[in-house]
Enzyme design. Sequence first.
Site, PDB file in Angstrom:
ATOM      1  N   ARG A 232      -7.657  -3.185   9.403  1.00 44.60           N
ATOM      2  CA  ARG A 232      -6.734  -4.120  10.076  1.00 44.60           C
ATOM      3  C   ARG A 232      -7.403  -4.802  11.268  1.00 44.60           C
ATOM      4  NH1 ARG A 232      -2.335  -3.283   6.854  1.00 44.60           N
ATOM      5  NH2 ARG A 232      -1.929  -1.099   6.382  1.00 44.60           N
TER       6      ARG A 232
ATOM      7  N   GLN B   6       4.593   9.097   7.345  1.00 45.05           N
ATOM      8  CA  GLN B   6       3.688  10.007   6.643  1.00 45.05           C
ATOM      9  C   GLN B   6       4.118  11.454   6.868  1.00 45.05           C
ATOM     10  OE1 GLN B   6      -0.266   8.989   7.908  1.00 45.05           O
ATOM     11  NE2 GLN B   6      -0.248   7.033   6.824  1.00 45.05           N
TER      12      GLN B   6
ATOM     13  N   ASP C 189       1.657  -1.329  11.913  1.00 44.20           N
ATOM     14  CA  ASP C 189       0.348  -1.783  11.431  1.00 44.20           C
ATOM     15  C   ASP C 189       0.067  -3.247  11.777  1.00 44.20           C
ATOM     16  OD1 ASP C 189      -0.181   0.707  10.338  1.00 44.20           O
ATOM     17  OD2 ASP C 189       0.706   0.199   8.410  1.00 44.20           O
TER      18      ASP C 189
ATOM     19  N   LYS D 184       0.843  -1.203   0.000  1.00 46.52           N
ATOM     20  CA  LYS D 184       0.000   0.000   0.000  1.00 46.52           C
ATOM     21  C   LYS D 184       0.881   1.258   0.000  1.00 46.52           C
ATOM     22  CE  LYS D 184      -2.710   0.904   3.766  1.00 46.52           C
ATOM     23  NZ  LYS D 184      -2.543   2.292   4.256  1.00 46.52           N
ATOM     24  N   SER D 185       1.877   1.285   0.866  1.00 49.35           N
ATOM     25  CA  SER D 185       2.727   2.485   0.967  1.00 49.35           C
ATOM     26  C   SER D 185       3.433   2.771  -0.361  1.00 49.35           C
ATOM     27  CB  SER D 185       3.791   2.290   2.049  1.00 49.35           C
ATOM     28  OG  SER D 185       3.193   2.183   3.297  1.00 49.35           O
TER      29      SER D 185
ATOM     30  N   ARG E 192      -6.500   1.664  18.043  1.00 47.89           N
ATOM     31  CA  ARG E 192      -6.216   0.229  17.890  1.00 47.89           C
ATOM     32  C   ARG E 192      -5.763  -0.432  19.177  1.00 47.89           C
ATOM     33  NH1 ARG E 192      -3.560   0.295  11.877  1.00 47.89           N
ATOM     34  NH2 ARG E 192      -5.531   0.384  10.741  1.00 47.89           N
TER      35      ARG E 192
ATOM     36  N   ARG F 247       2.883   5.988  -3.154  1.00 48.11           N
ATOM     37  CA  ARG F 247       4.005   6.843  -3.566  1.00 48.11           C
ATOM     38  C   ARG F 247       4.234   6.758  -5.064  1.00 48.11           C
ATOM     39  NH1 ARG F 247       4.178   5.615   1.630  1.00 48.11           N
ATOM     40  NH2 ARG F 247       5.357   6.895   3.125  1.00 48.11           N
TER      41      ARG F 247
ATOM     42  N   ARG G 121      -8.431  12.066  12.750  1.00 43.86           N
ATOM     43  CA  ARG G 121      -6.994  11.803  12.959  1.00 43.86           C
ATOM     44  C   ARG G 121      -6.190  13.111  12.964  1.00 43.86           C
ATOM     45  NH1 ARG G 121      -5.368   6.910   9.176  1.00 43.86           N
ATOM     46  NH2 ARG G 121      -3.509   7.037  10.464  1.00 43.86           N
TER      47      ARG G 121
HETATM   48  C1  S3P Z   1       2.383   4.686   6.246  1.00 41.33           C
HETATM   49  C2  S3P Z   1       2.976   4.960   7.431  1.00 41.33           C
HETATM   50  C3  S3P Z   1       2.435   4.513   8.719  1.00 41.33           C
HETATM   51  C4  S3P Z   1       1.444   3.370   8.562  1.00 41.33           C
HETATM   52  C5  S3P Z   1       0.491   3.603   7.446  1.00 41.33           C
HETATM   53  C6  S3P Z   1       1.198   3.826   6.134  1.00 41.33           C
HETATM   54  C7  S3P Z   1       2.977   5.245   5.016  1.00 41.33           C
HETATM   55  O1  S3P Z   1       1.772   5.596   9.339  1.00 41.33           O
HETATM   56  O2  S3P Z   1       0.747   3.164   9.767  1.00 41.33           O
HETATM   57  O3  S3P Z   1      -0.384   2.481   7.298  1.00 41.33           O
HETATM   58  O4  S3P Z   1       2.655   4.763   3.906  1.00 41.33           O
HETATM   59  O5  S3P Z   1       3.790   6.163   5.129  1.00 41.33           O
HETATM   60  P1  S3P Z   1       2.581   6.671  10.195  1.00 41.33           P
HETATM   61  O6  S3P Z   1       3.623   7.195   9.344  1.00 41.33           O
HETATM   62  O7  S3P Z   1       1.602   7.753  10.550  1.00 41.33           O
HETATM   63  O8  S3P Z   1       3.062   5.935  11.398  1.00 41.33           O
END
Ligand code: S3P
Length: 420
Positions: free
Chosen positions: A384, A163, A309, A22-23, A340, A27, A118
């Site tokens: 999740r 993030q 996660d 996903k990350s 969570r 990007r 959030r």
């Molecule tokens: C992510 C970073 C994580 C993660 C999220 C995806 C990312 O969050 O929990 O599912 O793609 O950069 P945080 O950076 O807020 O910890």
Amino acid sequence: MSEIRIDPIKKFSRTLLCAPDKSITHRALMFNAAARGKSEVRGMLCGEDCLSTLECMRKLGAQIELNGDRASITGNPEFASANLYAGNSGTTMRLLGGLLAAKRGEWVISGDDSLSRRPMKRIITPIELMGGKITGTDGHAPLTVKGGRLHGIDYDMPVASAQVKSAVILAALGAEGETRIREKEISRDHTEIMLESMGVNIFRSGGEIRLCGGQVPQAVSVLVAGDISSAAFPLVCGLITGGEVTVRNVGLNPTRTGLIEVFDRIGADYEITDINAACGEKTGTVTVRGLGQAKPYKIDKSMMPRLVDEIPVLAVLACFLRGESEISGAEELRVKESDRIARTLELLRSVGATAEETESGMIISGGNARLRGGCAFDAQGDHRMAMSAAVALAASEKGGSVIGGECAAVSYPDFWRLFS
Ligand code: S3P
């Protein structure tokens, strides 16, 4: 809302490819859409979060054609002003906040109820320090960004968050002068790896990142491997039911492999083969064969970014380890798609496990051969949590159901097929 029934499974044994990362998908879509040139993102995750990113980037002016899991992108570094919707996706909102701050135009980024709860102050603060104009509503979405001139900053990250780090890096790309970012605990570095591959000069040493502004990334094609945070569900399910599970082509970037560190610590029977690399990211095949006499674990703050996660499903795993497992330094879990820590404790108790809340995590008493199950767990929109509940119920005597399980599609669209 659907209620998905999970029957007890004696030995969960499968060989599979899990959902793509996903990350990395976020990007690859976002950076290429903002880059000069054309690219293809292959094997991308078509989960709801990444589709939110894709739609935002189209609205900003990139051309993106989607064919199955392949996106063909013609980038457009000059963005059109627009109202953007990030859905449930924190990554979309936070990274866009940084990226837009140094562009010319005006944008509003909103999200669903969970995302609107959030914290966004964590990106507003550094962007304001750079001279950017970004406002929220009491530190929350919707965010209004008025693009303009930014200048580089020296920034010590107050939270371990990829993030936030990525938002600052993206803003820094369009800022005047140099930006330095320091992290105490190193969070996932997909942004740094991908931008480097796009010709951006970004220097890293230890926990420090440096880059200069005035850089426009050059489009690069990306092949996305499996997401270790998704692989965690079938892998843990295999371990706790005594089955054998193989997940092929999983991303094994060292900033993401806390799960494997836990397997090592408890003494789980597992193996990693076919080690390879895709677009600067390590990949491999992970096979688990059982828990044997596995020991309980301790997870603390220093490990958290590498498995943030995976905590809910690792808490399910702890129920099967003889002794007390302890998770601490997990405050960030309170501000994910749901709280969570609270929701994991609710899940564990509803399937018959014993766990207690601590200030920054939980202590779980393990040693169960099987959990009791026999309950209906409401995912309340957190993907999740839905998937962790499915794993716990599969390893229970009575099974049970997951209410609202369709939210798994946020990160793992094919998840329920594992149980059909
Ligand atoms: C992510 C970073 C994580 C993660 C999220 C995806 C990312 O969050 O929990 O599912 O793609 O950069 P945080 O950076 O807020 O910890």
